[in-house]
Design an enzyme around this catalytic site. Structure first.
Site, PDB file in Angstrom:
ATOM      1  N   GLU A   1       1.139  -1.308   0.159  1.00 29.88           N
ATOM      2  CA  GLU A   1       0.012   0.115  -0.069  1.00 29.88           C
ATOM      3  C   GLU A   1       1.141   1.134   0.018  1.00 29.88           C
ATOM      4  O   GLU A   1       2.280   1.179   0.677  1.00 29.88           O
ATOM      5  CB  GLU A   1      -1.018   0.254   1.387  1.00 29.88           C
ATOM      6  CG  GLU A   1      -1.911  -0.951   1.140  1.00 29.88           C
ATOM      7  CD  GLU A   1      -2.621  -1.671   2.751  1.00 29.88           C
ATOM      8  OE1 GLU A   1      -2.766  -0.972   2.942  1.00 29.88           O
ATOM      9  OE2 GLU A   1      -3.056  -2.177   3.588  1.00 29.88           O
ATOM     10  N   GLU A  31     -10.237   5.749   2.424  1.00 28.39           N
ATOM     11  CA  GLU A  31     -10.381   4.705   3.267  1.00 28.39           C
ATOM     12  C   GLU A  31     -10.101   5.552   4.523  1.00 28.39           C
ATOM     13  O   GLU A  31      -9.109   6.332   5.091  1.00 28.39           O
ATOM     14  CB  GLU A  31      -8.789   3.566   4.179  1.00 28.39           C
ATOM     15  CG  GLU A  31      -9.226   2.864   5.229  1.00 28.39           C
ATOM     16  CD  GLU A  31      -7.785   1.849   5.397  1.00 28.39           C
ATOM     17  OE1 GLU A  31      -8.079   1.207   6.674  1.00 28.39           O
ATOM     18  OE2 GLU A  31      -7.116   2.067   4.307  1.00 28.39           O
TER      19      GLU A  31
END
Length: 367
Positions: free
Chosen positions: A170, A281
């Site tokens: 990520e 997120e």
């Protein structure tokens, strides 16, 4: 215990730079960085850069944001990499040393029922073998209500089984007060895990793993300026791809190669990814009354407000098995709580595959 841990992870620098925002940057000899404390990497040195994927055009790179530590003209010497120093205050924000710098165990990103307060607004592809992803992302400073919450925008490279042996890579920008002792600036970050966030991996360079080669970019440091509502939009370009020769996963930020995640860190990602995800997120910890917090995603505005007001990802691409950048096919969208955070996709000649996303969190329709 904390001081012993700090001695282990903060390698001595050849030079120390005090950033205007309070960060301390140590210029660590590249072959002595923490990554090489990993049992699989001991004795190694950083690898030479690989070839970029076919279809990569350096003239398309966008990197309109800068890092405060380097804006005063300070730089790290050749042969060193800039590393943000971890302090006692950083670790004391967490419950214990073992959880410092780690995400909590997450539910599946494409699951409609959020777990541990994680909520998403993402676009993803999953019906193929993937070897990377690329996007332009504009940068904001979303409001994060509680110290234990965060808001981020990133690319995920994913393989394995959710909740069992999930492998992820990520990278993106995040506002994460707990990780950065209360700081609420957007910061460039990386993450990895090979066991679904249970025990392996971490943010940035907090544990052995990610190997940095850039002497210009400090992972975990702030990025500035940020986009403004109805005003100028500042964006970064992120590219993650797998080197066909050595199998390592590389990160590029704008035109700068930052470093790589060695393939030995992983199980499933030693081969290829089965999903690439783009988007936002947040963690919603719920207030004392059980209501949704007002932690924002992206700009804090819903997707339908469009460019200049809502956050965006543009020029989405994935890397195929021939190491070529190609447009994603069979794109899917996911937003578990669209009254809190939503997403809307589109296509244009200028921006290719793109989407707007985000939201304010708590509002009359998101109690």
């Amino acid at each position: 215990m904390i001081r012993a841990h700090l001695r282990k992870i903060n390698k001595p620098g050849m030079k120390t730079i005090k950033s205007p925002d309070g960060d301390i940057i140590d210029c660590v000899l590249s072959h002595q960085q923490l990554a090489f404390d990993h049992p699989e990497l001991k004795g190694q040195k950083p690898l030479d850069p690989p070839e970029r994927p076919r279809g990569y055009n350096s003239s398309n790179e966008t990197n309109e944001v800068f890092q405060p530590w380097s804006m005063s003209g300070e730089s790290c010497p050749e042969g060193t990499v800039p590393v943000r120093r971890v302090t006692e205050e950083d670790i004391l924000e967490f419950h214990n040393i073992s959880t410092f710098g780690r995400k909590t165990i997450e539910s599946s990103i494409t699951n409609d029922s959020p777990s541990n307060g994680h909520e998403y607004a993402i676009e993803y592809v999953s019906e193929n073998a993937f070897y990377g992803g690329k996007a332009n992302i504009n940068v904001w400073a979303p409001r994060v209500e509680l110290q234990t919450e965060f808001s981020l925008s990133q690319i995920w490279i994913v393989a394995g089984t959710d909740g069992v042996d999930l492998n992820t890579i990520e990278a993106g920008w995040q506002v994460h007060p707990q990780l950065y002792k209360g700081d609420r600036q957007p910061r460039l970050f990386t993450y990895w895990t090979k066991d679904g966030y249970k025990g392996t991996g971490c943010y940035n360079l907090i544990c052995p793993g990610f190997v940095q080669i850039s002497k210009k970019i400090a992972v975990g440091s702030a990025i500035t300026p940020v986009s403004s509502y109805g005003g100028h939009q500042f964006q970064i370009t992120l590219l993650i791809w797998k080197d066909p020769k050595n199998g390592n996963w590389w990160l590029q930020y704008g035109g700068e190669l930052v470093g790589y995640w060695p393939s030995v860190l992983f199980t499933h990602l030693k081969d290829h990814a089965t999903m690439v995800q783009f988007g936002g997120e947040i963690v919603n910890s719920r207030g004392l009354d059980g209501s949704h917090t007002s932690t924002q995603m992206g700009s804090g505005h819903f997707a339908e407000e469009g460019d200049g007001k809502a956050s965006f990802f543009r020029n989405l691409q994935v890397v195929d098995e021939g190491n070529s950048l190609v447009p994603p096919q069979n794109i899917k969208l996911s937003a578990q709580h669209p009254n809190c955070y939503d997403i809307k996709q589109g296509f244009s000649q200028n921006y290719g595959n793109y989407f707007n996303y985000g939201g304010p969190g708590k509002n009359p329709n998101c109690p």
